[in-house]
Design an enzyme around this catalytic site. Structure first.
Site, PDB file in Angstrom:
ATOM      1  N   GLY A   9      44.296 -11.803  15.344  1.00 34.16           N
ATOM      2  CA  GLY A   9      45.224 -10.941  16.086  1.00 34.16           C
ATOM      3  C   GLY A   9      44.639 -10.549  17.435  1.00 34.16           C
ATOM      4  O   GLY A   9      43.775 -11.250  17.985  1.00 34.16           O
ATOM      5  N   ARG A  88      42.973   6.540  12.679  1.00 28.63           N
ATOM      6  CA  ARG A  88      42.406   5.316  12.086  1.00 28.63           C
ATOM      7  C   ARG A  88      42.335   5.454  10.568  1.00 28.63           C
ATOM      8  O   ARG A  88      42.493   4.482   9.833  1.00 28.63           O
ATOM      9  CB  ARG A  88      41.000   5.074  12.634  1.00 28.63           C
ATOM     10  CG  ARG A  88      40.939   4.782  14.131  1.00 28.63           C
ATOM     11  CD  ARG A  88      39.494   4.680  14.563  1.00 28.63           C
ATOM     12  NE  ARG A  88      39.290   4.410  15.973  1.00 28.63           N
ATOM     13  CZ  ARG A  88      39.227   5.346  16.919  1.00 28.63           C
ATOM     14  NH1 ARG A  88      39.396   6.621  16.618  1.00 28.63           N
ATOM     15  NH2 ARG A  88      39.009   5.012  18.175  1.00 28.63           N
ATOM     16  N   ASN A  95      44.024  -1.572   4.555  1.00 31.68           N
ATOM     17  CA  ASN A  95      42.871  -2.349   5.033  1.00 31.68           C
ATOM     18  C   ASN A  95      41.741  -2.480   4.011  1.00 31.68           C
ATOM     19  O   ASN A  95      41.008  -3.480   4.031  1.00 31.68           O
ATOM     20  CB  ASN A  95      42.355  -1.772   6.353  1.00 31.68           C
ATOM     21  CG  ASN A  95      43.311  -2.082   7.499  1.00 31.68           C
ATOM     22  OD1 ASN A  95      44.283  -2.805   7.317  1.00 31.68           O
ATOM     23  ND2 ASN A  95      43.040  -1.556   8.673  1.00 31.68           N
ATOM     24  N   ASN A 120      39.542  -0.999  10.786  1.00 35.62           N
ATOM     25  CA  ASN A 120      39.492   0.463  10.630  1.00 35.62           C
ATOM     26  C   ASN A 120      40.048   0.943   9.296  1.00 35.62           C
ATOM     27  O   ASN A 120      40.865   0.243   8.708  1.00 35.62           O
ATOM     28  CB  ASN A 120      40.318   1.107  11.757  1.00 35.62           C
ATOM     29  CG  ASN A 120      39.484   1.335  12.999  1.00 35.62           C
ATOM     30  OD1 ASN A 120      38.359   1.789  12.924  1.00 35.62           O
ATOM     31  ND2 ASN A 120      40.054   1.008  14.160  1.00 35.62           N
ATOM     32  N   ASP A 148      32.651   2.720  21.831  1.00 36.14           N
ATOM     33  CA  ASP A 148      32.755   4.139  22.206  1.00 36.14           C
ATOM     34  C   ASP A 148      31.788   4.463  23.350  1.00 36.14           C
ATOM     35  O   ASP A 148      32.120   5.234  24.257  1.00 36.14           O
ATOM     36  CB  ASP A 148      32.460   5.027  20.991  1.00 36.14           C
ATOM     37  CG  ASP A 148      33.421   4.739  19.845  1.00 36.14           C
ATOM     38  OD1 ASP A 148      34.553   4.308  20.120  1.00 36.14           O
ATOM     39  OD2 ASP A 148      33.035   4.923  18.672  1.00 36.14           O
ATOM     40  N   ARG A 151      33.212   3.191  26.566  1.00 38.46           N
ATOM     41  CA  ARG A 151      34.272   4.108  27.051  1.00 38.46           C
ATOM     42  C   ARG A 151      33.651   5.377  27.643  1.00 38.46           C
ATOM     43  O   ARG A 151      34.136   5.887  28.655  1.00 38.46           O
ATOM     44  CB  ARG A 151      35.212   4.481  25.898  1.00 38.46           C
ATOM     45  CG  ARG A 151      36.120   3.341  25.512  1.00 38.46           C
ATOM     46  CD  ARG A 151      37.143   3.763  24.487  1.00 38.46           C
ATOM     47  NE  ARG A 151      38.010   2.638  24.165  1.00 38.46           N
ATOM     48  CZ  ARG A 151      38.446   2.338  22.956  1.00 38.46           C
ATOM     49  NH1 ARG A 151      38.135   3.099  21.931  1.00 38.46           N
ATOM     50  NH2 ARG A 151      39.233   1.289  22.760  1.00 38.46           N
ATOM     51  N   HIS A 175      33.311   6.689  13.873  1.00 36.15           N
ATOM     52  CA  HIS A 175      34.232   6.084  14.848  1.00 36.15           C
ATOM     53  C   HIS A 175      35.638   6.651  14.595  1.00 36.15           C
ATOM     54  O   HIS A 175      36.548   5.953  14.169  1.00 36.15           O
ATOM     55  CB  HIS A 175      34.202   4.559  14.696  1.00 36.15           C
ATOM     56  CG  HIS A 175      35.111   3.825  15.627  1.00 36.15           C
ATOM     57  ND1 HIS A 175      34.980   3.878  17.002  1.00 36.15           N
ATOM     58  CD2 HIS A 175      36.170   3.013  15.381  1.00 36.15           C
ATOM     59  CE1 HIS A 175      35.931   3.131  17.551  1.00 36.15           C
ATOM     60  NE2 HIS A 175      36.667   2.597  16.587  1.00 36.15           N
TER      61      HIS A 175
HETATM   62  N1  LIG Z   1      36.030  -0.903  15.227  1.00 37.80           N
HETATM   63  C1  LIG Z   1      36.646  -0.868  16.383  1.00 37.80           C
HETATM   64  O1  LIG Z   1      36.066  -0.443  17.398  1.00 37.80           O
HETATM   65  C2  LIG Z   1      38.052  -1.346  16.507  1.00 37.80           C
HETATM   66  C3  LIG Z   1      38.779  -1.633  15.373  1.00 37.80           C
HETATM   67  N2  LIG Z   1      40.066  -2.107  15.459  1.00 37.80           N
HETATM   68  C4  LIG Z   1      40.727  -2.457  14.206  1.00 37.80           C
HETATM   69  O2  LIG Z   1      40.741  -3.893  14.091  1.00 37.80           O
HETATM   70  C5  LIG Z   1      41.819  -4.271  13.238  1.00 37.80           C
HETATM   71  C6  LIG Z   1      42.624  -5.396  13.887  1.00 37.80           C
HETATM   72  O3  LIG Z   1      43.317  -4.906  15.020  1.00 37.80           O
HETATM   73  P1  LIG Z   1      44.271  -5.885  15.863  1.00 37.80           P
HETATM   74  O4  LIG Z   1      43.598  -7.192  16.072  1.00 37.80           O
HETATM   75  O5  LIG Z   1      44.753  -5.116  17.016  1.00 37.80           O
HETATM   76  O6  LIG Z   1      45.467  -6.096  14.831  1.00 37.80           O
HETATM   77  P2  LIG Z   1      46.479  -7.337  14.789  1.00 37.80           P
HETATM   78  O7  LIG Z   1      47.614  -6.925  13.926  1.00 37.80           O
HETATM   79  O8  LIG Z   1      46.747  -7.823  16.158  1.00 37.80           O
HETATM   80  O9  LIG Z   1      45.640  -8.474  14.040  1.00 37.80           O
HETATM   81  C7  LIG Z   1      45.245  -8.367  12.715  1.00 37.80           C
HETATM   82  C8  LIG Z   1      45.291  -9.772  12.123  1.00 37.80           C
HETATM   83  O10 LIG Z   1      44.751  -9.732  10.794  1.00 37.80           O
HETATM   84  C9  LIG Z   1      45.445 -10.727  10.061  1.00 37.80           C
HETATM   85  N3  LIG Z   1      45.245 -10.530   8.626  1.00 37.80           N
HETATM   86  C10 LIG Z   1      45.794  -9.589   7.830  1.00 37.80           C
HETATM   87  N4  LIG Z   1      45.346  -9.758   6.565  1.00 37.80           N
HETATM   88  C11 LIG Z   1      44.487 -10.807   6.586  1.00 37.80           C
HETATM   89  C12 LIG Z   1      43.716 -11.460   5.596  1.00 37.80           C
HETATM   90  N5  LIG Z   1      43.712 -11.051   4.326  1.00 37.80           N
HETATM   91  N6  LIG Z   1      42.961 -12.509   5.971  1.00 37.80           N
HETATM   92  C13 LIG Z   1      42.952 -12.939   7.249  1.00 37.80           C
HETATM   93  N7  LIG Z   1      43.675 -12.367   8.230  1.00 37.80           N
HETATM   94  C14 LIG Z   1      44.434 -11.304   7.900  1.00 37.80           C
HETATM   95  C15 LIG Z   1      46.897 -10.556  10.501  1.00 37.80           C
HETATM   96  O11 LIG Z   1      47.677 -11.699  10.188  1.00 37.80           O
HETATM   97  C16 LIG Z   1      46.721 -10.333  11.999  1.00 37.80           C
HETATM   98  O12 LIG Z   1      46.836 -11.543  12.742  1.00 37.80           O
HETATM   99  C17 LIG Z   1      42.619  -2.982  12.978  1.00 37.80           C
HETATM  100  O13 LIG Z   1      42.271  -2.461  11.713  1.00 37.80           O
HETATM  101  C18 LIG Z   1      42.176  -2.060  14.093  1.00 37.80           C
HETATM  102  O14 LIG Z   1      42.326  -0.716  13.771  1.00 37.80           O
HETATM  103  C19 LIG Z   1      40.665  -2.301  16.664  1.00 37.80           C
HETATM  104  C20 LIG Z   1      39.991  -2.027  17.838  1.00 37.80           C
HETATM  105  C21 LIG Z   1      38.635  -1.496  17.843  1.00 37.80           C
HETATM  106  O1  LIG Z   2      41.946   3.236  18.363  1.00 27.10           O
HETATM  107  C1  LIG Z   2      42.061   2.421  17.422  1.00 27.10           C
HETATM  108  O2  LIG Z   2      42.757   2.601  16.422  1.00 27.10           O
HETATM  109  C2  LIG Z   2      41.308   1.137  17.515  1.00 27.10           C
HETATM  110  C3  LIG Z   2      39.888   1.460  17.733  1.00 27.10           C
HETATM  111  O3  LIG Z   2      39.149   1.725  16.804  1.00 27.10           O
HETATM  112  C4  LIG Z   2      39.484   1.693  19.118  1.00 27.10           C
HETATM  113  O4  LIG Z   2      40.091   1.142  20.058  1.00 27.10           O
HETATM  114  O5  LIG Z   2      38.531   2.444  19.293  1.00 27.10           O
END
Ligand SMILES: NC(=O)C1=CN([C@@H]2O[C@H](COP(=O)(O)OP(=O)(O)OC[C@H]3O[C@@H](n4cnc5c(N)ncnc54)[C@H](O)[C@@H]3O)[C@@H](O)[C@H]2O)C=CC1
Ligand SMILES: O=C([O-])CC(=O)C(=O)O
Length: 311
Positions: A9, A88, A95, A120, A148, A151, A175
């Site tokens: 994604g 989150r 998740n 998350n 973080d 940012r 986070h």
């Molecule tokens: N730790 C951090 O700093 C950050 C964490 N995140 C988290 O990352 C995650 C992904 O965010 P995005 O990419 O924006 O979401 P998104 O919806 O664009 O992509 C998620 C992808 O995971 C796939 N997916 C779902 N279940 C799956 C499985 N069992 N096996 C393989 N693929 C699977 C979906 O088909 C989708 O393409 C979210 O939980 C978000 O909150 C996002 C930004 C920063």
């Molecule tokens: O804000 C969210 O949900 C995704 C994330 O963890 C970030 O961008 O820091």
């Protein structure tokens, strides 16, 4: 070196893009459950190769873990992102099941890999991946602090009107919108404490903006951010693959450090070829200690929700 990214994604594809640009892996495999989606993202990224000059081979697969075999690093981004107004923590119900299954699948094909958890609520997902796989704690790294902290440096650069790259600063703690701890006391502009240039009121504003940095972007974009998360993962993966020993705030299982046990939470870590090579246990002042203890309590109580999935 081979890197697998699960979830193609917004964040997963951005990780693949940033890792390719950095030229740090010979092979990147993107895996998603959505039919053809990872294949499409990989093809789009590969069509950048001639104009940007990278040589990484990026491929995409639909849920075929055999193609991920013998990865050095696996990044887990699969799962749902939040929508405006959500925290989150509200993502845990969906998740947790995804992250647990994915972690088992990747390790079945890459038993020696280092796992980077992004999904998350990240600290709790890191704890889940560690507990459910039984991997040694150096091999499970939660990515949040790198983002973080970048940012924090961005908001400091805006307040100082100076370039981000001249500023060093770190965010520790959970986070989450209320659990992050931007260490303003230790932030510096070319080695000079930022408190020489900014008032306490200005520093408090910067810290507050940093803590809700992800929520601000979610409000603007309608879903959570991806460019800076992808770049932060690539920065972390670079330190692992090239054994750079960078100090990066990561979510890791603590064992007495910062007065805490049995939680994964953001602390400064030395990152190298073995993953987490050292936790840097710095001396916090009383206010920082109290904030860390509060943050740890919140992360611990979130982990309690994993009882059924870990049973
Ligand atoms: N730790 C951090 O700093 C950050 C964490 N995140 C988290 O990352 C995650 C992904 O965010 P995005 O990419 O924006 O979401 P998104 O919806 O664009 O992509 C998620 C992808 O995971 C796939 N997916 C779902 N279940 C799956 C499985 N069992 N096996 C393989 N693929 C699977 C979906 O088909 C989708 O393409 C979210 O939980 C978000 O909150 C996002 C930004 C920063
Ligand atoms: O804000 C969210 O949900 C995704 C994330 O963890 C970030 O961008 O820091």
């Amino acid at each position: 070196m081979k890197v697998t990214i699960v979830g193609a994604g917004n964040v997963g594809a951005s990780c693949a893009d940033s890792i390719s640009y950095r030229g740090i892996a010979s092979e990147v495999v993107l895996l998603d459950i959505r039919e053809g989606f990872a294949e499409g993202k990989a093809m789009d990224i590969m069509q950048c190769a001639t104009n940007t000059g990278f040589n990484t081979n990026v491929s995409g697969v639909t849920n075929d873990y055999s193609k991920t075999a013998n990865s050095d690093v696996v990044v887990i981004t699969s799962g749902i992102p939040r929508k405006p107004g959500m925290t989150r923590e509200e993502l845990i119900g969906i998740n947790a099941g995804i992250v647990k299954t994915v972690a088992e699948n990747v390790l079945a094909h890459s038993p020696n890999c280092i796992v980077v958890v992004v999904s998350n609520p990240m600290d709790t997902m890191t704890y889940l991946a560690l507990k459910s796989t039984g991997l040694p704690k150096n091999r499970i790294i939660g990515m949040g602090g790198a983002l973080d902290s970048s940012r924090f440096r961005y908001y400091l650069s805006k307040a100082l009107d100076k370039p981000s790259n001249d500023i060093s600063a770190m965010v520790i703690g959970g986070h989450g919108d209320t659990t992050m701890i931007p260490l303003t006391r230790l932030a510096a502009y070319n080695g000079i404490p930022v408190s020489e240039f900014l008032s306490q009121e200005e520093l408090d504003k910067v810290a507050a903006a940093t803590m809700v940095g992800g929520a601000t972007l979610t409000g603007l974009l309608g879903t959570s951010a991806w460019y800076a998360p992808g770049a932060s993962v690539a920065y972390l993966v670079d330190s692992i693959l090239n054994d750079q020993k960078k100090m990066i705030a990561c979510s890791v299982m603590v064992d007495g450090e910062y007065g805490q046990n049995d939680i994964c939470i953001g602390v400064p870590c030395i990152i190298g070829k073995n993953g987490i090579e050292q936790i840097v246990d710095i001396k916090l002042n009383d206010a920082e200690k109290a904030a860390f203890a509060k943050s740890a309590d919140a992360v611990r109580s979130m982990n309690a929700d994993l009882k059924t999935v870990l049973a």
